[in-house]
Design a protein around this motif. Structure first.
Motif, mmCIF file in Angstrom:
data_model
loop_
_atom_site.group_PDB
_atom_site.id
_atom_site.type_symbol
_atom_site.label_atom_id
_atom_site.label_comp_id
_atom_site.label_asym_id
_atom_site.label_seq_id
_atom_site.Cartn_x
_atom_site.Cartn_y
_atom_site.Cartn_z
ATOM 1 N N LYS A 241 -5.934 1.576 6.480
ATOM 2 C CA LYS A 241 -4.781 0.796 6.042
ATOM 3 C C LYS A 241 -5.051 0.086 4.718
ATOM 4 O O LYS A 241 -4.162 -0.038 3.878
ATOM 5 C CB LYS A 241 -4.506 -0.253 7.113
ATOM 6 C CG LYS A 241 -3.157 -0.909 7.063
ATOM 7 C CD LYS A 241 -3.119 -1.775 8.301
ATOM 8 C CE LYS A 241 -1.866 -2.482 8.589
ATOM 9 N NZ LYS A 241 -1.989 -3.164 9.891
ATOM 10 N N ILE A 242 -6.281 -0.341 4.527
ATOM 11 C CA ILE A 242 -6.588 -1.153 3.349
ATOM 12 C C ILE A 242 -6.976 -0.277 2.161
ATOM 13 O O ILE A 242 -6.517 -0.477 1.047
ATOM 14 C CB ILE A 242 -7.725 -2.144 3.673
ATOM 15 C CG1 ILE A 242 -7.310 -2.992 4.879
ATOM 16 C CG2 ILE A 242 -8.034 -3.012 2.476
ATOM 17 C CD1 ILE A 242 -8.445 -3.756 5.488
ATOM 18 N N LEU A 243 -7.849 0.716 2.410
ATOM 19 C CA LEU A 243 -8.343 1.536 1.301
ATOM 20 C C LEU A 243 -7.414 2.699 0.978
ATOM 21 O O LEU A 243 -7.618 3.399 0.001
ATOM 22 C CB LEU A 243 -9.735 2.066 1.645
ATOM 23 C CG LEU A 243 -10.765 0.981 1.981
ATOM 24 C CD1 LEU A 243 -12.082 1.619 2.388
ATOM 25 C CD2 LEU A 243 -10.985 0.060 0.794
ATOM 26 N N GLN A 244 -6.440 2.929 1.796
ATOM 27 C CA GLN A 244 -5.450 3.987 1.609
ATOM 28 C C GLN A 244 -6.086 5.367 1.604
ATOM 29 O O GLN A 244 -5.602 6.293 0.966
ATOM 30 C CB GLN A 244 -4.654 3.784 0.304
ATOM 31 C CG GLN A 244 -4.118 2.382 0.163
ATOM 32 C CD GLN A 244 -3.468 2.146 -1.176
ATOM 33 O OE1 GLN A 244 -2.608 2.894 -1.590
ATOM 34 N NE2 GLN A 244 -3.853 1.095 -1.855
ATOM 35 N N GLU A 245 -7.214 5.500 2.284
ATOM 36 C CA GLU A 245 -7.889 6.791 2.305
ATOM 37 C C GLU A 245 -7.730 7.446 3.663
ATOM 38 O O GLU A 245 -7.732 6.776 4.694
ATOM 39 C CB GLU A 245 -9.380 6.612 2.002
ATOM 40 C CG GLU A 245 -9.653 6.506 0.522
ATOM 41 C CD GLU A 245 -11.069 6.045 0.246
ATOM 42 O OE1 GLU A 245 -11.975 6.503 0.953
ATOM 43 O OE2 GLU A 245 -11.247 5.218 -0.652
ATOM 44 N N LYS B 251 0.840 -1.200 0.000
ATOM 45 C CA LYS B 251 0.000 0.000 0.000
ATOM 46 C C LYS B 251 0.871 1.244 0.000
ATOM 47 O O LYS B 251 2.012 1.218 0.468
ATOM 48 C CB LYS B 251 -0.862 0.046 1.271
ATOM 49 C CG LYS B 251 -1.722 -1.158 1.504
ATOM 50 C CD LYS B 251 -2.969 -1.125 0.650
ATOM 51 C CE LYS B 251 -3.708 -2.431 0.785
ATOM 52 N NZ LYS B 251 -4.753 -2.592 -0.205
ATOM 53 N N ILE C 188 -16.115 3.517 6.922
ATOM 54 C CA ILE C 188 -16.040 4.310 5.693
ATOM 55 C C ILE C 188 -16.449 3.437 4.512
ATOM 56 O O ILE C 188 -16.527 2.232 4.619
ATOM 57 C CB ILE C 188 -14.656 4.938 5.446
ATOM 58 C CG1 ILE C 188 -13.575 3.900 5.176
ATOM 59 C CG2 ILE C 188 -14.256 5.830 6.584
ATOM 60 C CD1 ILE C 188 -12.341 4.519 4.530
#
Lengths: 716, 326
Positions: B275-279, B227, B326
């Protein structure tokens, strides 16, 4: 010739040349395999000129023919004339002598150090009268060569077959009715210009074309959006086309610094200034006016910086750009410039002065054109210590007839603001108070389109308020003023039209204590952004002037620039500065909703591509406005579809990311389990990792810190 | 909840570390004295006196008995956590920067800065159970980094050492042989100095922060880029929540290029990313100056940040934080 060579080479190598995408070919830096790029071509020419160095030689003709004994005297005279203009090279003077008659031949060669000096000498002394019968004819040595090659007989020019050009306004036919913009960012070797669609529905820009080193200084759209102009060392170029950006035309103008299009984008004015050989002399200025489509110089202006300087309140000030201001409207008929006590108005049919002479207006220091009509507004400051009042006058072109004039007393400064339709002219007048120690501001409002051009005086309620900004509503009848003291000035809205009393300026409202220092009306009118830029850290207030209410307040921290898109649907706010913080731009909807933001280091320019005015008649526009509901249905449905699609895509994307992540985590967990024993070993057999159950034991620790014996007196 | 402001350091913070139980917080600063705090109420428990230069980082053993610190005085020291006494001093010929105990606390990796003629290096030291048996011998010395090595940590099972620094390349070394196993490539890697590197609790992945205004998440076994988190500021510190899939980035402008007009100008926020969606999910403001250090409590219910302003801010999360969707 090169084409033939390429065709041959490709045939030999068995390559179908039409299949090769030339743009995809990447040469290693600094290596061109002997092929010179188009751009370098010109550059190469420059070098050739320098090598042969003939462009610094002039030929002076029509000199008196003198015998040997008078040779030195003549040389002295000529050296005196030409030595003033520039330094003549050592051995740079040669006057040939006829070997038969031992007399001069009536011409001489002079070599200067620089081509600029030679050019100047030619300009200054061509037609110089030495005496009645000797009028100098001066030519550049290079030109002489060229003139010699002119054939004696006239041959009819070859008529080239007509090849239809690209459709230059293709971008207006975008199915989604989007607008384009160009951004310039990067430094040094990474300068990048990108043209993009503003795809507001998708909440992101959609790239159209990007190019490194597209320009050497800046880019600029033509006023109707047809062309994108770039600047280079050798001159300017314009780009455009149906599908992508192709170079349409080049305009040779060495060291061009500034350019300006005429409003109908038929002409391009290019400006450059050159350092003089003698540092005490003023700079030399060259201005060329090109025909945009032909690439031909229509007229050039050369001279020292002083010739182009305009009068300011304190005398002559420096050159201000644009030197030439174009009359409004799309027909590009007139342009004008201001000189010392004169206004020179040119027309574009012959590129000469109207009536062959400039208008004499003593002490004029400022002028502006109506944006739609050939009307000039002039400002002449106060003279003779107040004996002669300051004056604003409106002059019709080409008749040069004065339409209206207004005398103003004890004026310190004036600024003119035209409404975009040319309906109104506001003149901001700074006046001295009686003591002459301070100034206060008032407005003179001209109604240009009404009979006899009535003038109205507007003074603010608090006369001492400073005016921070003023802006007319585009195509409208309202204006906004920021007045008062920073940091919390007031903003007032006025209208030139009001229901009951036509022809009176009426105040609509005053907003108190706003953090704003700039006004940005939507090009469609009605909406305005009250912005606090720079020192106010980018406060934005989206205000609806029809309903006199705030739609939204927002902040784009450190914003320095704001630009509405040409339709008034979106707004771009950008941070353009050298300190490198926050650089980038935000796109907002007209009612203040942030759609997306892009960060770019070294961000220098953000420009919406302008649109030409609508072709719809006012009646048709009104009809559309009336039946807006009917028309908007289709677009609302489209919007809905897009947003559905978008959220669907977004969901899928997130799901994919989550799945991918879970895959990683499962793998890690598995590995972690596998390594459990090894870890235990490393920890000397300590059973597990973190899930170990530990008991909280209460431990009592007693520590003796100090022992002290004290005798306490005991009173009975 | 209101953050707890912990004022004990006189100079900018450099590093923060929780012990395994999450009841103690160790802080390092440029003021020579590492400090230990109670991690729930921010009370100061004690200091470790003895260094004669800025202290760049520390690590605490699993049983919370030993503390190791690396300092600009060209030493790394072992301390008794309980009474603050010095147990051993490793001396180097250049400033020590990053320190990290291995799994099992039998080894420590210490990095030293380039200084005068001396090149930067990674030293592996054996840590004796009894301080009396401690020796200063290096088990292994790794060289190869250009410029300063800002962080070196142990990979899974102590088999590898992962290091990163000014040359913006992440390197994975074999901790037995000292062989260079992997390097992050130019394409996917950072473009500027890597300022920080934080390992996940289970050692499976780690996150790096860089001055190129991004943080990146890597698989620690394969060095695969997983990521990238893009922000607006140079990143000085990174931390990962052990509880939720959140990454926290801290940073800001260089102290030298910070404006004095507006505290927002430098963006001294701790920024939370999914962490996963990088938002970006949110931010925690507060420091007046860039954030230099970040650490998550091992229970994931609080975190602390250390700033150039000399404060440690201890944040206990509101209940809302655990329900962010989110």
């Amino acid at each position: 010739m090169a084409d033939v060579m390429i065709a041959e080479a490709s045939a030999r190598l068995g390559i179908d040349f039409s299949q090769v995408d030339l743009d995809s070919v990447q040469l290693p830096p600094g290596e061109d395999f002997g092929v010179i790029s188009d751009d370098e071509d010109l550059y190469q020419d420059d070098h050739l000129e320098l090598d042969t160095s003939l462009n610094n030689i002039i030929i002076v003709d029509n000199l008196p023919v003198v015998p040997r004994e008078k040779f030195d005297k003549l040389e002295g005279v000529i050296r005196k004339i030409y030595g003033q203009i520039g330094l003549i090279k050592e051995d740079g003077f040669w006057m040939p002598v006829d070997p038969d008659t031992q007399k001069t031949l009536g011409y001489c060669f002079i070599e200067y150090n620089t081509p600029q000096e030679a050019e100047l000498a030619k300009e200054r002394t061509n037609g110089y009268k030495l005496d009645r019968s000797h009028i100098f004819a001066v030519n550049m040595f290079e030109e002489f060569d060229r003139f010699m090659q002119v054939p004696d007989e006239w041959a009819p020019p070859e008529v080239k077959p007509y090849t239809p050009g690209e459709y230059l306004q293709q971008w207006l036919l975008d199915e989604k009715a989007r607008d384009q913009f160009v951004i310039r960012s990067g430094t040094g070797t990474e300068v990048m210009c990108e043209v993009m669609w503003n795809d507001a529905r998708q909440m992101k820009p959609d790239p159209v074309h990007r190019r490194a080193f597209w320009t050497e200084s800046f880019v600029q759209w033509s006023p109707l959006g047809t062309y994108l102009a770039t600047l280079h060392r050798q001159g300017a170029a314009v780009w455009g086309g149906a599908s992508t950006f192709n170079r349409l035309c080049r305009y040779a103008h060495p060291q061009v610094e500034l350019i300006d299009f005429s409003p109908g984008e038929r002409y391009l004015v290019a400006y450059s200034s050159h350092a003089p050989s003698n540092p005490r002399d003023p700079k030399r200025i060259v201005i060329n006016i090109f025909d945009v489509r032909l690439g031909k110089v229509m007229r050039d202006f050369k001279g020292s910086a002083d010739d182009f300087a305009i009068g300011g309140p304190g005398g002559v000030t420096s050159v201000s750009w644009p030197v030439f201001k174009w009359a409004g409207g799309r027909d590009d008929k007139y342009f004008a410039r201001i000189g010392k006590g004169i206004i020179s108005v040119y027309e574009t049919e012959t590129f000469s002065l109207i009536d062959k002479k400039s208008m004499k207006v003593d002490n004029v220091i400022d002028f502006s054109w109506s944006p739609t009509d050939p009307i000039l507004a002039l400002f002449v400051p106060e003279l003779g210590g107040g004996n002669q009042p300051a004056r604003v006058s409106l002059v019709q072109i080409p008749s040069k007839e004065e339409l209206r004039q207004k005398n103003l007393f004890s004026v310190s400064d004036c600024k003119m603001y035209w409404q975009s339709n040319g309906d109104y002219l506001a003149v901001k007048v700074e006046r001295y108070t009686k003591t002459k120690k301070s100034t206060y501001t008032g407005f003179e409002l001209f109604r240009i389109k009404e009979r006899d051009i009535p003038i109205e005086v507007l003074e603010l309620e608090n006369k001492n308020d400073k005016i921070i900004a003023f802006a007319w509503e585009p195509k409208g009848h309202r204006f906004a003023v920021i007045h008062g003291d920073s940091p919390k000035p007031d903003i007032s809205f006025y209208t030139m039209k009001s229901g009951s009393s036509i022809g009176r300026v009426v105040k609509l409202t005053t907003l108190k204590g706003k953090q704003a220092n700039a006004l940005f009306w939507s090009p469609a009118g009605r909406m305005i952004i009250l912005a606090g830029l720079k020192n106010f850290n980018g406060q934005l207030e989206f205000y609806n002037v029809d309903d006199l209410e705030t739609m939204a307040t927002a902040e784009h921290f450190m914003a320095t620039d704001i630009e509405w898109d040409p339709t008034g649907r979106y707004v771009a706010t950008s941070v353009i500065s050298d300190h490198g913080m926050e650089n980038g731009f935000n796109i907002w909807s007209f009612h203040g909703k942030l759609l997306y933001k892009i960060l770019k280091d070294h961000f220098y320019q953000y420009l919406w591509r302008p649109r030409p005015p609508s072709l719809l008649t006012p009646e048709k526009e009104e009809e559309i406005a009336k039946n807006l509901k009917k028309y908007s249905k289709k677009y609302e449905a489209e919007d809905q579809d897009v947003s559905m699609l978008l959220s669907e895509q977004e969901r899928e994307k997130r799901k994919a990311l989550k799945d991918e992540w879970n895959k990683w985590v499962t793998r890690w967990k598995q590995l972690y389990e596998e390594e459990k024993l090894d870890r235990q070993g490393l920890r000397d057999g300590e059973t597990s990792d973190e899930e170990e159950v530990y008991e909280a034991k209460e431990v009592e620790v007693e520590e003796l810190l100090d022992e002290l014996q004290e005798v306490v007196e005991y009173d009975e | 909840m209101r953050p707890i402001l912990m004022k004990g350091h006189e100079r900018p913070l450099t590093f923060l570390k929780y012990n395994r139980e999450g009841d103690l917080l160790f802080s390092c600063a440029k003021d020579h004295t590492p400090t230990v705090w109670f991690a729930d109420n921010g009370e100061r428990l004690g200091t470790y006196r003895g260094h004669n230069g800025a202290v760049w980082s520390c690590d605490v053993s699993r049983d919370s008995m030993r503390l190791i610190t690396g300092s600009a005085d060209q030493t790394a020291k072992l301390w008794n956590v309980q009474n603050g006494s010095q147990l051993f001093t490793f001396s180097f010929d250049s400033p020590a920067r990053s320190v990290d105990f291995s799994v099992g606390d039998k080894l420590a990796v210490i990095t030293t800065d380039p200084f005068m003629e001396v090149l930067s290096a990674i030293h592996v030291k054996r840590i004796a159970r009894d301080p009396a048996d401690q020796s200063g011998e290096s088990v292994l010395i790794l060289r190869g980094h250009q410029g300063r090595i800002n962080r070196a940590v142990w990979g899974p099972l102590n088999k590898t050492i992962i290091s990163a620094g000014e040359d913006s390349i992440i390197r994975v070394w074999d901790s037995e042989t000292g062989k260079l196993l992997k390097e992050s490539d130019k394409e996917s890697g950072h473009k500027k100095t890597i300022t920080s590197l934080t390992m996940a609790a289970d050692g499976s992945h780690f996150v790096t922060g860089s001055q190129d205004k991004s943080a990146k998440l890597w698989d620690s076994r394969t060095l695969t880029l997983l990521k990238t988190y893009v922000t607006e500021r140079p990143v000085n510190a990174v931390a990962m929540s052990p509880l939720l899939d959140h990454v926290v980035l801290g940073g800001g402008q260089d102290a030298s290029s910070v404006t004095m007009t507006d505290h927002r100008a430098g963006k001294f926020e701790a920024k939370f990313y999914d962490k996963i969606l990088q938002e970006e999910i949110g931010g925690v403001k507060g420091h007046f100056g860039p954030i230099n250090a970040l650490a998550f409590n091992p229970d994931g219910k609080s975190f602390s940040s250390g700033g150039e302003d000399g404060y440690v801010r201890l944040h206990h999360f509101d209940p809302d934080y655990f329900n962010i969707k989110i």
